[in-house]
Scaffold this motif. Structure first.
Motif, short mmCIF file in Angstrom:
data_model
loop_
_atom_site.label_atom_id
_atom_site.label_comp_id
_atom_site.label_asym_id
_atom_site.label_seq_id
_atom_site.Cartn_x
_atom_site.Cartn_y
_atom_site.Cartn_z
N LYS A 159 0.83 -1.20 0.00
CA LYS A 159 0.00 0.00 0.00
C LYS A 159 0.87 1.26 0.00
O LYS A 159 0.55 2.24 -0.69
N ALA A 160 1.95 1.24 0.76
CA ALA A 160 2.84 2.40 0.81
C ALA A 160 3.51 2.61 -0.54
O ALA A 160 3.62 3.74 -1.04
N ALA A 162 2.38 1.51 -3.43
CA ALA A 162 1.34 1.89 -4.38
C ALA A 162 1.00 3.37 -4.27
O ALA A 162 0.70 4.03 -5.28
N SER A 163 1.04 3.92 -3.06
CA SER A 163 0.77 5.35 -2.90
C SER A 163 1.83 6.19 -3.60
O SER A 163 1.53 7.24 -4.18
N GLY A 164 3.08 5.71 -3.58
CA GLY A 164 4.13 6.40 -4.32
C GLY A 164 3.87 6.35 -5.82
O GLY A 164 4.10 7.33 -6.54
N VAL A 166 0.92 6.19 -7.20
CA VAL A 166 -0.20 7.11 -7.46
C VAL A 166 0.30 8.55 -7.57
O VAL A 166 -0.14 9.32 -8.44
N ILE A 167 1.24 8.91 -6.70
CA ILE A 167 1.80 10.27 -6.76
C ILE A 167 2.50 10.51 -8.09
O ILE A 167 2.37 11.58 -8.71
#
Length: 277
Positions: A159-160, A162-164, A166-167
């Motif tokens: 999840k962490a 994946a958030s990168g 997304v950014i």
């Protein structure tokens, strides 16, 4: 010389502020807040760089609000020399991906990487590079800086990560965000990545210790490292080679190290086991 040092002084100051901020935050922070040391150093370094006049946001006025990628912006062409060159480069890239995967498993999970993880990382590397070419982008490769970041934060969470991702996607869709990220001065990046690359070196030494400090291993490691550093410092040597060779190895120490270590691993006799002795 004095003029050169005077011109470099602001960059050294900003880089030092960034590095010291990361270290101090990592020392003083408690629990999981230590994982924010890199972000804290980036923010402090960015603010310091702004006061030194290193931040350029002038492009914000000229970029559109939204920018969508174009599918197949260039027509398909097939050239034999380009195909061979890219093929060799991807072999080198696959080797780097294997090394990054090994280091990530070692520093993130405290264990050797599994065969499934090796094959998965190489497959994803090739798949994403093929997909990016359809949108006119350059091939994608693994970044050792990310491995160093995991070594510092010990965060190996889908999840962490994946958030990168997304950014990064948002930065591509909204050019304004991309301009802000790209405005990060080199001095800040330099001070920030010092710890990361140091972590990568330590991880490499640790993996070498797991292989054993035999005469064969030390010879391969020493010659590969020396040749890689030497070719990086004297790129003029590639002027005597044909264009295909230059396109693969010039200013790419990973390719040189890969070739030297591969040849040495085939040439040097393997260490004898105690039973053979």
């Amino acid at each position: 010389m004095e003029i050169l040092i005077s011109g470099m002084r602001p960059y050294l100051i900003v880089g030092s502020i960034t590095l010291v901020s990361c270290i101090v935050f990592n020392i003083l922070a408690k629990s999981y807040y230590k994982q924010l040391s890199v972000l804290f150093g980036l923010v402090v370094g960015y603010v310091a760089a702004y006061f030194f006049g290193m931040v350029d946001l002038s492009r914000l006025a000229s970029v559109p609000l939204i920018s969508l990628p174009g599918f197949m912006p260039y027509p398909l062409e097939f050239h034999g020399d380009a195909i061979v060159s890219v093929f060799l480069i991807f072999l080198v890239s696959a080797t780097e991906t294997l090394g990054d995967t090994s280091a990530l498993a070692d520093m993130g999970f405290g264990r050797p990487a599994k065969d499934k993880e090796f094959s998965g990382s190489i497959a994803v590397d090739g798949y994403i590079s093929s997909l990016s070419s359809l949108f006119g982008c350059m091939p994608i490769t693994s970044f050792s800086q990310n491995v160093g970041l995991i070594a510092m934060t010990h965060v190996v969470n889908r999840k962490a990560i994946a958030s990168g991702a997304v950014i990064m996607i948002l930065a591509g869709l909204f050019p304004g965000l991309g301009v802000i990220l790209a405005s990060l001065p080199d001095a800040v990046l330099g001070g920030w990545t010092l710890m990361m690359f140091g972590s990568i070196v330590v991880s490499g030494v640790h993996m070498l210790s797991q292989c054993g400090y035999s005469e064969r291993n030390m010879t391969i490691a020493a010659l590969s490292l020396s040749v890689g550093l030497g070719f990086t410092q004297t790129p003029q040597i590639f002027h005597i080679f044909p264009p295909l060779f230059k396109s693969v190895f010039a200013e790419n120490c990973v390719a040189v190290v890969f070739l030297v270590s591969l040849v040495l691993s085939f040439i040097l006799p393997k260490d004898k086991t105690k039973a053979e002795q």
